[in-house]
Enzyme design. Sequence first.
Site, PDB file in Angstrom:
ATOM      1  CG  HIS A  94      65.933  72.089  28.170  1.00  0.00           C
ATOM      2  ND1 HIS A  94      66.068  72.870  27.873  1.00  0.00           N
ATOM      3  CD2 HIS A  94      64.891  71.916  29.202  1.00  0.00           C
ATOM      4  CE1 HIS A  94      66.424  73.469  29.023  1.00  0.00           C
ATOM      5  NE2 HIS A  94      64.821  72.924  29.846  1.00  0.00           N
ATOM      6  CD  GLU A 164      60.919  74.939  29.592  1.00  0.00           C
ATOM      7  OE1 GLU A 164      60.956  74.318  30.995  1.00  0.00           O
ATOM      8  OE2 GLU A 164      62.034  74.115  29.195  1.00  0.00           O
TER       9      GLU A 164
HETATM   10  C1  PEP Z   1      64.072  74.355  32.298  1.00  0.00           C
HETATM   11  O1  PEP Z   1      65.254  74.241  32.139  1.00  0.00           O
HETATM   12  O2  PEP Z   1      63.553  73.506  31.662  1.00  0.00           O
HETATM   13  C2  PEP Z   1      63.114  75.990  33.246  1.00  0.00           C
HETATM   14  C3  PEP Z   1      62.284  76.199  32.692  1.00  0.00           C
HETATM   15  O3  PEP Z   1      64.508  76.509  33.950  1.00  0.00           O
HETATM   16  P1  PEP Z   1      64.054  77.535  35.158  1.00  0.00           P
HETATM   17  O4  PEP Z   1      62.620  76.889  35.364  1.00  0.00           O
HETATM   18  O5  PEP Z   1      65.833  77.106  35.918  1.00  0.00           O
HETATM   19  O6  PEP Z   1      63.812  78.741  34.356  1.00  0.00           O
END
Ligand code: PEP
Length: 253
Positions: A94, A164
Amino acid sequence: MKLIVGNWKMYPRKLGDAKAIVGKLKFPAKKLPRTKVVVCPPTLYILPLVALLGRSPILLGAQNTFTVDEGAYTGETSPAALVSSGATHAIVGHSERRALGEDDAVVAQKAIAAVRSGLTVVLCVGEAVRDPGGAYFTEVGRELRASLSGFPKNMTKRLVVAYEPIWAIGSSALRAATPEDFREMSIFIKRNLVDRFGKSAGFSVPILYGGSVDEKNAGGFLKEGGADGLLVGRASLDPERFSEIVRVAVNTR
Ligand code: PEP
């Protein structure tokens, strides 16, 4: 099959509050059609939540794991211990862990140790910024390849990649990505996975979107974006919003 993963990060502070969130999730007690839901609470809560969830369809995952199953590594949590506590998944790489100093080599070792222990790995990749020239594709491709260094080809059935983009994560996010942003990147990631693992194995790795997902934009990522699922941060701590995201996933074909 859609995979909805909730990343609770270091919330809530108390086990009682974690139990209350899970207790308020409004899912049917039976299997969810075409949808798998994984909640990743703080590690200490996994065991009590497994007990609380009983026969519910909700699975539990860890937000991090370690590079080996046991040893003199004070304070770490081994993938084997996670499995033995009832976890089925582990988020690896992450961006918030990478920001704490975890590099691609460590991420790759964690991913290998996790699958070897029987966990499904949710490997996170994503660029810090989107430059107009498109160099972010190169950045994500490099990060993906390095984070999968040594990953066994015969274990890709237990591999999930979460795209992400860092600029779209958390309360300081510029915005969520668009379904189109996701679609483009997921094709690129898939191509890299096919190069790495071959056509059949590479194609079958699910690709999730994560970054400011909520109950309003979830459908767009799943439908127009073609996402195989979602990695949800903030909204996964609100039982009503998370239940609604799962409902959207169940209803998306
Ligand atoms: C995450 O922490 O993986 C994430 C996507 O956070 P958020 O949905 O709050 O942007």
